[in-house]
Motif scaffolding. Structure first.
Motif, PDB file in Angstrom:
ATOM      1  N   ASP A   1      30.779  30.155  29.119  1.00 43.87           N
ATOM      2  CA  ASP A   1      29.976  29.167  29.857  1.00 43.87           C
ATOM      3  C   ASP A   1      30.061  28.504  31.236  1.00 43.87           C
ATOM      4  OD1 ASP A   1      28.829  28.887  27.102  1.00 43.87           O
ATOM      5  OD2 ASP A   1      29.198  28.062  26.366  1.00 43.87           O
ATOM      6  N   GLN A   2      31.783  29.018  31.663  1.00 45.71           N
ATOM      7  CA  GLN A   2      31.179  28.034  32.692  1.00 45.71           C
ATOM      8  C   GLN A   2      31.647  28.978  33.836  1.00 45.71           C
ATOM      9  OE1 GLN A   2      35.791  27.748  32.433  1.00 45.71           O
ATOM     10  NE2 GLN A   2      35.879  25.699  31.702  1.00 45.71           N
ATOM     11  N   LEU A   3      31.378  30.224  33.841  1.00 50.74           N
ATOM     12  CA  LEU A   3      30.758  30.980  34.719  1.00 50.74           C
ATOM     13  C   LEU A   3      29.389  31.007  34.623  1.00 50.74           C
ATOM     14  CD1 LEU A   3      33.255  33.819  34.268  1.00 50.74           C
ATOM     15  CD2 LEU A   3      33.369  32.481  35.457  1.00 50.74           C
ATOM     16  N   LEU A   4      28.872  30.664  33.761  1.00 50.23           N
ATOM     17  CA  LEU A   4      27.130  30.992  33.908  1.00 50.23           C
ATOM     18  C   LEU A   4      26.458  29.956  34.905  1.00 50.23           C
ATOM     19  CD1 LEU A   4      26.192  30.952  30.747  1.00 50.23           C
ATOM     20  CD2 LEU A   4      26.781  33.149  32.153  1.00 50.23           C
ATOM     21  N   GLY A   5      25.661  30.422  35.753  1.00 53.46           N
ATOM     22  CA  GLY A   5      25.336  29.843  36.848  1.00 53.46           C
ATOM     23  C   GLY A   5      24.684  30.087  37.995  1.00 53.46           C
ATOM     24  N   LYS A   6      24.288  29.789  38.680  1.00 55.58           N
ATOM     25  CA  LYS A   6      24.303  29.751  40.507  1.00 55.58           C
ATOM     26  C   LYS A   6      25.370  28.852  41.397  1.00 55.58           C
ATOM     27  CE  LYS A   6      18.922  30.260  40.526  1.00 55.58           C
ATOM     28  NZ  LYS A   6      18.179  29.978  40.529  1.00 55.58           N
ATOM     29  N   TRP A   7      25.906  29.888  42.113  1.00 52.77           N
ATOM     30  CA  TRP A   7      27.154  29.985  42.603  1.00 52.77           C
ATOM     31  C   TRP A   7      26.811  30.378  44.778  1.00 52.77           C
ATOM     32  CZ3 TRP A   7      31.558  27.808  40.763  1.00 52.77           C
ATOM     33  CH2 TRP A   7      32.260  28.033  39.013  1.00 52.77           C
ATOM     34  N   GLN A   8      26.975  29.374  45.499  1.00 49.91           N
ATOM     35  CA  GLN A   8      27.134  29.656  46.672  1.00 49.91           C
ATOM     36  C   GLN A   8      28.386  29.874  47.356  1.00 49.91           C
ATOM     37  OE1 GLN A   8      24.078  30.674  48.248  1.00 49.91           O
ATOM     38  NE2 GLN A   8      22.977  30.278  46.876  1.00 49.91           N
ATOM     39  N   GLY A   9      28.780  30.149  47.881  1.00 47.30           N
ATOM     40  CA  GLY A   9      29.965  30.211  48.722  1.00 47.30           C
ATOM     41  C   GLY A   9      29.930  31.438  50.026  1.00 47.30           C
ATOM     42  N   THR A  10      31.331  31.045  50.193  1.00 44.70           N
ATOM     43  CA  THR A  10      31.551  31.706  51.926  1.00 44.70           C
ATOM     44  C   THR A  10      32.515  32.411  51.752  1.00 44.70           C
ATOM     45  OG1 THR A  10      31.142  29.237  52.570  1.00 44.70           O
ATOM     46  CG2 THR A  10      32.430  31.100  53.863  1.00 44.70           C
TER      47      THR A  10
ATOM     48  N   LEU B   1      39.693  29.704  38.931  1.00 45.20           N
ATOM     49  CA  LEU B   1      38.228  28.663  38.771  1.00 45.20           C
ATOM     50  C   LEU B   1      39.235  26.829  38.706  1.00 45.20           C
ATOM     51  CD1 LEU B   1      35.763  27.649  37.559  1.00 45.20           C
ATOM     52  CD2 LEU B   1      36.159  26.767  35.454  1.00 45.20           C
ATOM     53  N   VAL B   2      38.980  26.723  39.443  1.00 42.24           N
ATOM     54  CA  VAL B   2      39.404  24.961  40.935  1.00 42.24           C
ATOM     55  C   VAL B   2      38.925  23.818  39.587  1.00 42.24           C
ATOM     56  CG1 VAL B   2      40.705  23.761  42.522  1.00 42.24           C
ATOM     57  CG2 VAL B   2      40.253  26.151  43.050  1.00 42.24           C
ATOM     58  N   ASN B   3      38.686  23.959  39.873  1.00 38.55           N
ATOM     59  CA  ASN B   3      37.674  23.046  38.850  1.00 38.55           C
ATOM     60  C   ASN B   3      36.396  23.572  38.440  1.00 38.55           C
ATOM     61  OD1 ASN B   3      35.773  22.120  41.250  1.00 38.55           O
ATOM     62  ND2 ASN B   3      37.468  20.981  42.275  1.00 38.55           N
ATOM     63  N   GLU B   4      35.600  22.575  37.803  1.00 43.43           N
ATOM     64  CA  GLU B   4      34.012  22.557  37.115  1.00 43.43           C
ATOM     65  C   GLU B   4      33.216  23.101  37.971  1.00 43.43           C
ATOM     66  OE1 GLU B   4      33.791  23.125  33.552  1.00 43.43           O
ATOM     67  OE2 GLU B   4      35.545  23.361  33.289  1.00 43.43           O
ATOM     68  N   ASN B   5      33.352  23.234  39.470  1.00 39.06           N
ATOM     69  CA  ASN B   5      32.823  23.344  40.489  1.00 39.06           C
ATOM     70  C   ASN B   5      32.925  24.559  41.422  1.00 39.06           C
ATOM     71  OD1 ASN B   5      30.100  21.744  38.827  1.00 39.06           O
ATOM     72  ND2 ASN B   5      31.506  20.239  39.506  1.00 39.06           N
ATOM     73  N   GLU B   6      33.865  24.227  41.607  1.00 38.40           N
ATOM     74  CA  GLU B   6      34.452  25.654  42.543  1.00 38.40           C
ATOM     75  C   GLU B   6      34.842  26.348  41.828  1.00 38.40           C
ATOM     76  OE1 GLU B   6      37.961  25.337  46.038  1.00 38.40           O
ATOM     77  OE2 GLU B   6      36.911  23.241  45.535  1.00 38.40           O
ATOM     78  N   ARG B   7      34.983  27.548  42.465  1.00 36.97           N
ATOM     79  CA  ARG B   7      35.411  29.082  42.515  1.00 36.97           C
ATOM     80  C   ARG B   7      35.867  29.810  43.305  1.00 36.97           C
ATOM     81  NH1 ARG B   7      33.872  34.297  39.802  1.00 36.97           N
ATOM     82  NH2 ARG B   7      35.486  35.301  38.104  1.00 36.97           N
ATOM     83  N   GLN B   8      37.609  30.325  43.124  1.00 37.85           N
ATOM     84  CA  GLN B   8      38.460  30.857  44.342  1.00 37.85           C
ATOM     85  C   GLN B   8      38.416  32.377  43.929  1.00 37.85           C
ATOM     86  OE1 GLN B   8      41.446  29.325  46.769  1.00 37.85           O
ATOM     87  NE2 GLN B   8      40.371  26.985  46.920  1.00 37.85           N
TER      88      GLN B   8
ATOM     89  N   LEU C   1      38.352  36.522  50.558  1.00 36.72           N
ATOM     90  CA  LEU C   1      38.652  35.265  50.174  1.00 36.72           C
ATOM     91  C   LEU C   1      37.233  34.880  49.791  1.00 36.72           C
ATOM     92  CD1 LEU C   1      40.525  32.579  48.177  1.00 36.72           C
ATOM     93  CD2 LEU C   1      40.345  32.173  50.732  1.00 36.72           C
ATOM     94  N   VAL C   2      36.965  34.293  48.518  1.00 37.62           N
ATOM     95  CA  VAL C   2      35.028  34.360  48.585  1.00 37.62           C
ATOM     96  C   VAL C   2      35.972  32.418  47.581  1.00 37.62           C
ATOM     97  CG1 VAL C   2      33.445  34.314  47.408  1.00 37.62           C
ATOM     98  CG2 VAL C   2      34.193  36.046  47.755  1.00 37.62           C
ATOM     99  N   ILE C   3      35.013  31.472  48.205  1.00 39.51           N
ATOM    100  CA  ILE C   3      35.405  29.746  47.852  1.00 39.51           C
ATOM    101  C   ILE C   3      33.957  29.837  47.624  1.00 39.51           C
ATOM    102  CG2 ILE C   3      35.907  27.733  48.485  1.00 39.51           C
ATOM    103  CD1 ILE C   3      38.062  28.646  49.914  1.00 39.51           C
ATOM    104  N   GLU C   4      33.410  29.491  46.222  1.00 38.29           N
ATOM    105  CA  GLU C   4      32.203  29.315  45.740  1.00 38.29           C
ATOM    106  C   GLU C   4      31.925  28.224  45.179  1.00 38.29           C
ATOM    107  OE1 GLU C   4      31.390  33.106  44.071  1.00 38.29           O
ATOM    108  OE2 GLU C   4      33.277  32.882  43.090  1.00 38.29           O
ATOM    109  N   HIS C   5      30.681  27.421  45.393  1.00 36.32           N
ATOM    110  CA  HIS C   5      30.931  25.971  44.456  1.00 36.32           C
ATOM    111  C   HIS C   5      29.497  26.621  43.458  1.00 36.32           C
ATOM    112  CE1 HIS C   5      33.463  24.816  47.455  1.00 36.32           C
ATOM    113  NE2 HIS C   5      33.886  23.824  47.172  1.00 36.32           N
ATOM    114  N   LYS C   6      29.098  25.934  42.367  1.00 32.42           N
ATOM    115  CA  LYS C   6      28.216  25.304  41.425  1.00 32.42           C
ATOM    116  C   LYS C   6      27.182  24.883  42.339  1.00 32.42           C
ATOM    117  CE  LYS C   6      28.389  26.537  36.958  1.00 32.42           C
ATOM    118  NZ  LYS C   6      28.778  26.202  35.195  1.00 32.42           N
ATOM    119  N   VAL C   7      25.722  25.897  42.349  1.00 35.28           N
ATOM    120  CA  VAL C   7      24.603  24.361  42.977  1.00 35.28           C
ATOM    121  C   VAL C   7      23.380  24.369  41.358  1.00 35.28           C
ATOM    122  CG1 VAL C   7      25.350  25.153  45.003  1.00 35.28           C
ATOM    123  CG2 VAL C   7      23.838  27.360  43.410  1.00 35.28           C
ATOM    124  N   ASP C   8      23.912  25.292  40.337  1.00 36.90           N
ATOM    125  CA  ASP C   8      22.936  24.872  39.011  1.00 36.90           C
ATOM    126  C   ASP C   8      23.315  25.435  38.148  1.00 36.90           C
ATOM    127  OD1 ASP C   8      20.753  24.988  38.178  1.00 36.90           O
ATOM    128  OD2 ASP C   8      19.125  26.698  38.796  1.00 36.90           O
TER     129      ASP C   8
END
Length: 290
Positions: free
Chosen positions: A161-170, A259-266, A283-290
């Motif tokens: 469930d924590q992985l589901l959704g859209k993630w935008q990253g750099t 998963l650093v926190n609910e909205n940031e994953r590296q 290294l990918v740093i991504e944030h949940k947007v949806d």
């Protein structure tokens, strides 16, 4: 013969690597946990790591103590020290202090492994993936560390469930020859199709890759294609993404996520080419947007 400007550039990049290494200085209390390739926790030992800068941080003293019992006050069962004045070419530190370390080359009849290290505030998370002499995935070592004196806490075990959704990253890709790091945007969408299947779509640099996985307890099994692989959902928000077996003369990658926190994953990815040579680390740093 290398031209002076090339030597100067390589020296500068090595200095940057060292400066990024320094972001890990401090005393870190934690544990080493051995995990099977199926995600079963086998054993765990307490640990303390000290990284101390001396001589204006030109010398770093590394000390690792491991304990056989349930207390850091006991006599350590292992006490190892090493001094560093430079770093080997097999390790790359990113600007955040996060690092990728491992073998240069996959070889037949030889053990193979890589270490992935994350740092965020007063937390570090490291993970070692090992393959045996038959190139079969053999073990995981998960190292969870907390800066001494901090109130940093461990993350719960990662869930689907924590992985589901859209993630935008750099994404930041670094190379063994220390050429300039490439930077590009990424997009990851993870959907659950039914109670046994998820679908993910990864986009970067004009490329989109889609795949589906079967849900098996704490595993996501990707069994389509030439190289079956699985994602394990582990304690402290950790995930590993690795082939069950490495094949000679085929490119492959190893990945660990946090998963650093609910909205940031590296995510850290170590890439190898068709010759088995290490070609890059990302290294990918991504944030949940949806």
């Amino acid at each position: 013969m290398l031209r002076p400007q090339i030597i100067s550039y390589c020296t500068k990049m090595a200095e940057n690597n060292w400066e990024n290494f320094l972001k890990n200085l401090g005393e870190w209390k934690g544990s080493f946990t051995k995990i099977s390739p199926q995600g079963e926790i086998l054993d765990s030992t307490l640990s303390i790591i000290n990284l101390e800068g001396l001589e204006n941080n030109k010398l770093i003293k590394f000390r690792l103590r491991r304990f056989g019992g349930n207390s850091y006050d006991e006599t350590p069962t292992q006490d190892y020290e090493q001094d560093y004045r430079n770093l080997g070419r097999q390790i790359i530190f990113f600007e955040t202090g996060t690092f990728s370390k491992g073998a240069f080359q996959l070889a037949p009849f030889a053990e193979f492994g890589s270490e992935f290290g994350f740092i965020k505030g007063d937390r570090r998370l490291r993970c070692v993936l090992l393959y045996d002499r038959q190139n079969e995935f053999s073990s995981i070592t998960l190292i969870r560390e907390f800066r001494r004196g901090s109130n940093a806490e461990e993350r719960p075990q990662l869930t689907i469930d924590q992985l589901l959704g859209k993630w935008q990253g750099t994404a930041y890709t670094a190379y063994p020859d220390l050429r300039p790091t490439d930077k590009f945007d990424t997009s990851l969408e993870v959907k659950q199709i039914d109670n046994k299947t998820i679908e993910q779509k990864l986009s970067f640099s004009g490329t989109t890759l889609s795949s589906t996985a079967q849900i098996e307890e704490n595993k996501l099994v990707f069994d389509k294609g030439d190289s079956p692989r699985q994602i394990l959902l582990l304690p402290d928000g950790t995930s590993t993404n690795a082939p069950s077996k490495l094949e000679l003369r085929k490119p492959f990658f190893l990945e660990v996520g946090w998963l650093v926190n609910e909205n940031e994953r590296q995510r850290l990815i170590r890439n190898y080419d068709a010759t088995g040579a290490w070609s890059s680390s990302t290294l990918v740093i991504e944030h949940k947007v949806d």
